[in-house]
Design a protein around this motif. Structure first.
Motif, PDB file in Angstrom:
ATOM      1  N   PRO A 143      35.505  43.776  71.870  1.00  0.00           N
ATOM      2  CA  PRO A 143      34.524  43.307  72.851  1.00  0.00           C
ATOM      3  C   PRO A 143      34.872  43.793  74.254  1.00  0.00           C
ATOM      4  O   PRO A 143      35.980  44.285  74.502  1.00  0.00           O
ATOM      5  CB  PRO A 143      34.640  41.778  72.760  1.00  0.00           C
ATOM      6  CG  PRO A 143      36.049  41.547  72.325  1.00  0.00           C
ATOM      7  CD  PRO A 143      36.402  42.699  71.419  1.00  0.00           C
ATOM      8  N   THR A 148      35.910  38.877  76.792  1.00  0.00           N
ATOM      9  CA  THR A 148      37.134  38.207  76.325  1.00  0.00           C
ATOM     10  C   THR A 148      37.649  37.235  77.376  1.00  0.00           C
ATOM     11  O   THR A 148      38.041  36.102  77.063  1.00  0.00           O
ATOM     12  CB  THR A 148      38.212  39.248  75.997  1.00  0.00           C
ATOM     13  OG1 THR A 148      37.713  40.145  74.989  1.00  0.00           O
ATOM     14  CG2 THR A 148      39.476  38.578  75.486  1.00  0.00           C
ATOM     15  N   CYS A 241      28.918  34.437  74.725  1.00  0.00           N
ATOM     16  CA  CYS A 241      30.175  34.651  73.995  1.00  0.00           C
ATOM     17  C   CYS A 241      29.967  34.590  72.494  1.00  0.00           C
ATOM     18  O   CYS A 241      30.446  35.462  71.754  1.00  0.00           O
ATOM     19  CB  CYS A 241      31.208  33.616  74.424  1.00  0.00           C
ATOM     20  SG  CYS A 241      31.846  33.859  76.092  1.00  0.00           S
ATOM     21  N   GLY A 244      28.124  37.549  71.117  1.00  0.00           N
ATOM     22  CA  GLY A 244      28.608  38.874  71.486  1.00  0.00           C
ATOM     23  C   GLY A 244      27.634  39.572  72.409  1.00  0.00           C
ATOM     24  O   GLY A 244      27.310  40.747  72.220  1.00  0.00           O
TER      25      GLY A 244
END
Length: 348
Positions: A143, A148, A241, A244
């Motif tokens: 990612p 992150t 989050c 994604g």
């Protein structure tokens, strides 16, 4: 265990039809990981254990090279175990081999009746899962660093909020105990700690905004999500989050299933086992945040408010209506991202 001749095992196997020539299941733990290599017919070719370190993953790639099969023709599969899978994920990107991180519960449910348990058996189960479901598995890719960092800030904020709740509970107890003895000094300590936690929570929220601004695409989607009434900072960040940045789920219906807000039928033949209800396997964290979003939408969105009142007047259960609003908000969020336009409320 010696490595078998792969060419003999794969004599009648159509590689073109299956895409992969063999499958590797990796059972992760804190210190080590167990590796089971199987053929498409699910015959175990090799098994070994390595340390869960960068050196261990390099040794894994070296051992796999002994199969004399291109890495692109071998599917590596492991359970999605968070930080335990970091070294494996980094090795996948550097060495260029395909890696799939599967849901542990999916592997458990698809394994069938099992007798006995060991790390070797678990690694073999993961390899079999990859062999059976490889067409539906999504290959892992690293990612964005900003994404992150955003996940870590969300986790940090939740821990701070939990600490604040504990100190608030202590402060309430001190107020009651103050009727018997002097608790002024005790309350001063808790007040200072609560003030510190408030500042830290605010600082973390500012850091979350800075993370979003690091990536133009993340920040653009964040602002689109905020245009939906009821979706605040935390809901928007968590949505980005978990999806994604809206790349993991094809549509809002699948994400609603993932969150546990989509109702399912429970029947068998002529037997109807109660009304349609949501599954208990949903992501409880997102479901809690969506509940807060639904309550905010009822207060500030005229269309949602009228829908809520109308359904209650029809005799619908309050929890059922709240769940329907959660699903509506998920659909709106996916719609604004798909169209790349802010949400525009229609006349109620």
């Amino acid at each position: 265990m010696p490595v078998k001749c792969v060419s003999q095992v794969l004599t009648n196997f159509n590689c073109k039809a299956m895409n992969y020539s063999c499958f590797i299941g990796i059972d992760l733990s804190k210190k080590t990981f167990d590796v089971s290599i199987i053929s498409p017919e699910r015959e175990e070719l090799n098994y070994f254990q390595l340390p869960n370190t960068a050196a261990g993953t390099r040794r894994l790639v070296k051992r796999v090279h002994e199969l004399c099969i291109p890495l692109s023709k071998i599917l590596f599969c492991a359970e999605d175990m968070g930080e335990l899978a970091i070294e494996l994920c980094l090795a996948s990107q550097s060495a260029g081999f395909p890696l799939a991180l599967a849901c542990p519960l999916s592997i458990k449910k698809s394994a069938g009746i099992c007798r006995g348990k060991s790390d070797r058996i678990d690694a073999y189960k993961i390899a079999c899962h990859a062999s059976l479901h490889h067409r539906n598995l999504r290959l892992y890719s690293l990612p964005e660093p900003a994404l992150t960092r955003l996940k870590l800030f969300i986790t940090l904020r939740e821990d701070l909020v939990k600490s604040k709740k504990r100190f608030s509970s202590v402060d309430t107890t001190l107020i009651e105990s103050g009727k018997i003895a002097d608790t002024g000094e005790h309350r001063q300590v808790t007040k200072e700690q609560l003030d510190l936690l408030d500042r830290q929570i605010k600082h973390v929220e500012n850091c979350m905004l800075e993370c979003l601004k690091e990536s133009p695409l993340l920040y653009r989607n964040f602002r689109l999500l905020r245009s939906v009434k009821g979706i605040g900072l935390l809901n928007a960040c968590l949505l980005i989050c978990l999806t994604g940045n809206f790349t993991r789920f094809e549509n809002h219906r699948k994400f609603a299933c993932y969150c546990g807000v989509a109702p399912f039928e429970f029947s068998s033949g002529t037997s109807i086992r109660g009304k349609n209800r949501v599954s208990k396997l949903g992501n409880k964290q997102m479901k809690v945040y969506l509940t807060s979003a639904a309550q905010a939408a009822i207060m500030h969105d005229d269309q949602i408010k009228k829908y809520y009142k109308r359904k209650l007047e029809e005799g619908k259960h309050k929890g059922t209506v709240i769940n329907a609003i959660r699903a509506k908000l998920v659909a709106r969020c996916f719609a604004v991202i798909r169209r790349q336009q802010p949400f525009i409320a229609m006349l109620a």
